[in-house]
Every structure is written in C-alpha cells, then in structure tokens.
Design an enzyme around this catalytic site. Structure first.
Site, PDB file in Angstrom:
ATOM      1  N   SER A   5      79.128  13.310  81.122  1.00  9.30           N
ATOM      2  CA  SER A   5      78.451  12.108  80.344  1.00  9.30           C
ATOM      3  C   SER A   5      77.097  11.905  80.086  1.00  9.30           C
ATOM      4  O   SER A   5      76.670  11.424  78.981  1.00  9.30           O
ATOM      5  CB  SER A   5      78.922  10.721  80.857  1.00  9.30           C
ATOM      6  OG  SER A   5      78.366  10.458  82.253  1.00  9.30           O
ATOM      7  N   ASP A   9      88.311  14.170  84.691  1.00  9.23           N
ATOM      8  CA  ASP A   9      88.169  13.049  83.683  1.00  9.23           C
ATOM      9  C   ASP A   9      87.566  13.747  82.533  1.00  9.23           C
ATOM     10  O   ASP A   9      86.486  14.083  82.403  1.00  9.23           O
ATOM     11  CB  ASP A   9      87.194  12.205  84.420  1.00  9.23           C
ATOM     12  CG  ASP A   9      86.488  10.974  83.491  1.00  9.23           C
ATOM     13  OD1 ASP A   9      86.611  11.079  82.127  1.00  9.23           O
ATOM     14  OD2 ASP A   9      85.594   9.980  84.123  1.00  9.23           O
ATOM     15  N   HIS A  12      84.811  12.429  77.593  1.00  4.55           N
ATOM     16  CA  HIS A  12      83.900  12.873  76.739  1.00  4.55           C
ATOM     17  C   HIS A  12      84.362  14.153  75.580  1.00  4.55           C
ATOM     18  O   HIS A  12      83.900  14.788  74.843  1.00  4.55           O
ATOM     19  CB  HIS A  12      82.569  12.977  77.028  1.00  4.55           C
ATOM     20  CG  HIS A  12      81.991  11.856  77.708  1.00  4.55           C
ATOM     21  ND1 HIS A  12      81.409  11.036  76.523  1.00  4.55           N
ATOM     22  CD2 HIS A  12      81.835  11.215  78.632  1.00  4.55           C
ATOM     23  CE1 HIS A  12      81.048   9.939  77.378  1.00  4.55           C
ATOM     24  NE2 HIS A  12      81.276  10.061  78.485  1.00  4.55           N
ATOM     25  N   ASN A  54      79.122   6.376  71.134  1.00  2.32           N
ATOM     26  CA  ASN A  54      80.298   7.454  71.723  1.00  2.32           C
ATOM     27  C   ASN A  54      81.270   7.575  70.496  1.00  2.32           C
ATOM     28  O   ASN A  54      82.207   8.231  70.804  1.00  2.32           O
ATOM     29  CB  ASN A  54      80.742   6.999  72.964  1.00  2.32           C
ATOM     30  CG  ASN A  54      79.771   7.135  73.921  1.00  2.32           C
ATOM     31  OD1 ASN A  54      78.730   7.957  74.006  1.00  2.32           O
ATOM     32  ND2 ASN A  54      79.995   6.215  75.090  1.00  2.32           N
TER      33      ASN A  54
HETATM   34  C1  LIG Z   1      83.074   9.994  82.204  1.00  2.00           C
HETATM   35  C2  LIG Z   1      83.451   8.852  82.176  1.00  2.00           C
HETATM   36  N1  LIG Z   1      84.505   8.128  82.799  1.00  2.00           N
HETATM   37  C3  LIG Z   1      84.802   6.844  82.884  1.00  2.00           C
HETATM   38  C4  LIG Z   1      84.388   6.036  82.128  1.00  2.00           C
HETATM   39  C5  LIG Z   1      84.508   4.540  82.234  1.00  2.00           C
HETATM   40  O1  LIG Z   1      85.639   4.378  80.817  1.00  2.00           O
HETATM   41  P1  LIG Z   1      85.542   2.906  80.231  1.00  2.00           P
HETATM   42  O2  LIG Z   1      84.174   2.792  79.512  1.00  2.00           O
HETATM   43  O3  LIG Z   1      86.605   2.814  79.524  1.00  2.00           O
HETATM   44  O4  LIG Z   1      85.636   1.919  81.495  1.00  2.00           O
HETATM   45  C6  LIG Z   1      83.102   6.374  81.283  1.00  2.00           C
HETATM   46  C7  LIG Z   1      82.406   5.398  80.537  1.00  2.00           C
HETATM   47  O5  LIG Z   1      81.280   5.307  80.223  1.00  2.00           O
HETATM   48  C8  LIG Z   1      82.674   7.745  81.501  1.00  2.00           C
HETATM   49  O6  LIG Z   1      81.761   8.273  80.644  1.00  2.00           O
END
Ligand SMILES: Cc1ncc(COP(=O)(O)O)c(C=O)c1O
Length: 414
Positions: free
Chosen positions: A183, A208, A211, A45
């Site tokens: 994601s 959120d 990405h 990523n």
């Molecule tokens: C959309 C999304 N939110 C939250 C997370 C979680 O984040 P972290 O990897 O910092 O725990 C991810 C991680 O893969 C994600 O893709």
C-alpha cells in the site's frame, strides 16, 4: 485525568512534524474539493474512476436502509448473499464472506484462525497495520520477514523447524501473510516464489489484495490472475472494496470450511452490524463495471507508464512500482510536509506519508494514479513536483520534448 499526558503526546507529534489532522474532502472524478477549493487529486484510491461514475452516483436509493442487525441475527440480506456468490465466482474461490471494513476482516482473521500457541505467522515487514494487529492478537507467534525477500522468508521457515526440532512434514501450523500490491510502496509480492516456499514447508498463505483487485489481471481479478497463480494455492484471500472498486467494505475468500469457521468463530463478524444492503448492491454494480470496463485499466496503465517516464526525464529515481501507487520518497518529515504543502498551493492534493506508517527517514509523497486523470494532469504534477524539489521544470519539459516526443505522442494517440 490523562489530559496532560495526551496533550504532551500531541505536542511531541507537532514537534517532529508527524502530527495528523483531517480535512473535509469531497472527491469527484480527478478532482477533490477541500474547504471550497478544488484540487487535482493525486491521493485517492479510486484507481479506475468507478466511485465517481454516474452509474454509481445514481444508484437506486430505494435500498437506502441499514442491515438492522449482525449477519447471524437478521442482517444477512439477499444482496449480501448475491454479492458473495458473484465474488467467489469471479475470483475462482469456493466461498466468499463480506466484512464491513478491510481492517476488521484482517484484524479478525489471524486472531480467529491462528489459535495454536505453537503456530507461526510470517508477515512481510511492510504488511498493513490491520494484518500486523491481527497477528499480534493471535495466540500463534508473529514474526516479520524483510520486505519481499524470499531468502529471509525461507530462513525464518527453517529457523522455525529447528526451534521446534521438527521436520517439514510435522511443523506446527505456519501461515505466510503478504499483500499482493503493497500500500505504501506500490510494488508487488513475488507470489510464485511465496507459493513454492509455502508448498515446500507445508505452510499456508494469506494474501491481502486490497490494491491489486480491479487493477491487475484479466477482468480485474487481481494479483493472483496477473501472476498466473491458481487461487487454490492461497488459503485465505482478502480484498477491500474501498480502492479500485470505488465502494467500501471487504471480502474474504477461501474454502467452504474456512468461511463456515469464520462465520462461527470470528468475533468481528458475529458481533458487528452487517454492511448495509445498499452498500452490497453498490459494490455489485461497481464490480460489474470493473469486470467489463477494460478501458479503465488500459488508461490507468498508460498513465502509470507516462508518469514514470516524466519522473525519469525530470531526474527522479524510479519509484520501483508499476501499480497505481507511485511513491516519491523524500526522507525527512519536515521536507515532505513542505513539498506537499507547496503542491497544495499549486492546486494539487497529495498526502505526506510519515512514520510510523512508513519507516523512519522514508517519509514520502504517496502519489496515486487513476484512469480519471489525463496526461496534462500528470505533466502538471511532475513539473510542480520538480519545482518544489528545486529541479527546473523547463528542463523537464525540454528533455521530454527532445528525447522522447515520439513515444509520448504514441501513448497519447493509443
Ligand atoms: C493493504 C490494505 N489492507 C487493508 C486495508 C483496510 O481496509 P479498509 O479501508 O476497508 O478498512 C487497507 C486500507 O487502507 C489496505 O491498504
């Protein structure tokens, strides 16, 4: 005691090709070293190639210590305070709060904020597991709406009013929760529509943007900036540092009241060791690069356009994504694993994403593009992909040469 049950569950996973195992990986730029072999990496990523930049690699190790406590005891370092201020200013929010991981931020926010059992959390069906877990742990009811379907979302909002026999102005607390860029599919949420429905039905919004941050918008401000949405119309904005920012950890942004409330009531925040000051400093350094290095975004966009063009010439369906995440949906677990393994043999590192991460029957190769990759890498990937799926790479190349050579030349020269 439970060994037999656990063994059986693992055996079932093997049986339906959904067994997961880890590999020891050392990513470096566009490559990843796995068990001493170097692969072209299409699975990370690090969309802007920040994680492997020498300025990050040569960070000042004088700060290499832990925070030695939770933020409310003695773990809140000047590096954390500075990073929070920088991010709030960059993204246009009143305040920001750091969490050690995005998972802990998401799973805690909904649980901490949505404490009214008459409340409603409306989640996009494709939201990340951490948001779903947070919703399930909250006292409010959690309901999912069909992915990016504004008609379905409005239906749920109306049903909630009817169920509680109230009108728009006295509905119970309702929060719409979506990702900015999804994601596993890489498509974007229609933020203007979500924002207008939220206004109409007096609902809040949580976004959120794990990405979207870094990748989209002026200076990498993310999905809100890219879609011209005023940050003030989003109640809770969350982003992670582990994707385009090339670090790890997460931030939650919003009003002073929101952040004060989380500091006082979020159990994940209160009872967890703060991120290390080194991590905060690294992140701050990485964010400066994200803000200043427009060339990284431009190269990534060129790679995205070029990859989609190659796919289309090779006869693949459009991925439906304009982000760094490009899903090639194959369907069955077994075939998807087989293709991923074949690509590994050609020196390409890709992961097969299978249920329950994605819906049953939609197992896929989640291809991630980065500014660290070059066009020749993408040529190689698509030709190998076509070969693995029994499309002829010769066709791919000749179609590209005859149909659109001038466009490719322009992109290469730009
Ligand atoms: C959309 C999304 N939110 C939250 C997370 C979680 O984040 P972290 O990897 O910092 O725990 C991810 C991680 O893969 C994600 O893709």
């Amino acid at each position: 005691m439970f060994t037999q049950r656990l063994s059986q569950a693992l055996a079932d996973k093997q049986q339906n090709f959904s067994y997961r195992k880890r590999y020891v990986c050392q990513p470096a730029g566009k490559f990843v070293d796995v068990n001493g072999k170097q692969y072209l990496n299409f699975s990370g990523n690090d969309y802007l190639g920040i994680a492997s930049d020498h300025r990050i690699k040569n960070a000042d190790l004088n700060d290499l210590s832990g925070s030695t406590g939770s933020s409310l005891i003695n773990g809140y370092h000047p590096a954390h305070q500075a990073l929070e201020a920088e991010i709030a200013d960059w993204l246009g929010f009143e305040k920001a709060l750091l969490f050690s991981t995005g998972f802990s931020a998401n799973s805690s926010i909904l649980k901490t904020l949505m404490t009214d059992k008459n409340g409603l959390i409306l989640q996009d069906k494709l939201n990340h597991a951490s948001l779903i877990d947070g919703g399930l742990a909250a006292a409010a009811k959690s309901v999912r709406f069909a992915h990016n379907d504004m008609f379905a979302l409005e239906k749920k909002l109306i049903a909630n009013l009817k169920e509680n026999n109230v009108n728009k102005n006295n509905a119970s607390e309702t929060l719409i929760v979506s990702e900015g860029v999804f994601s596993m599919d890489g498509d974007s949420a229609p933020l203007a529509n979500i924002s207008s429905l939220a206004r109409q039905y007096q609902a809040g919004i949580m976004l959120d943007d794990a990405h979207g941050i870094g990748v989209f918008g002026k200076n990498g401000r993310g999905s809100l900036a890219a879609q011209n949405i005023n940050p003030a119309s989003v109640d809770i904005y969350m982003a992670t540092f582990g994707k385009a920012i090339g670090s790890s950890g997460a931030v939650v942004c919003g009003s002073q009241t929101l952040i004060d409330y989380l500091v006082n009531f979020s159990r994940s925040y209160i009872y967890s060791t703060a991120m290390s000051p080194l991590q905060a400093k690294l992140t701050s350094r990485a964010i400066k690069m994200v803000q200043q290095d427009d060339w990284r975004r431009e190269k990534l966009y060129e790679n995205i356009a070029y990859f989609k063009h190659l796919l289309s010439c090779a006869g693949f369906d459009d991925t439906g994504s304009n982000s760094a995440i490009q899903p090639v949906i194959i369907g069955e677990n077994e075939t998807t694993l087989m293709v991923a393994n074949q690509l590994k043999q050609s020196g390409i590192w890709l992961t097969a994403i299978r249920p329950p991460t994605v819906a049953k029957g939609s197992a896929r190769l989640r291809i991630t593009l980065s500014s660290a990759q070059d066009k020749t890498d993408l040529d190689f990937l698509v030709s190998q992909l076509a070969q693995a799926l029994k499309l002829t790479p010769q066709n791919v190349n000749s179609q590209i040469q005859t149909q659109d050579q001038s466009m490719i030349t322009n992109m290469q020269n730009s």
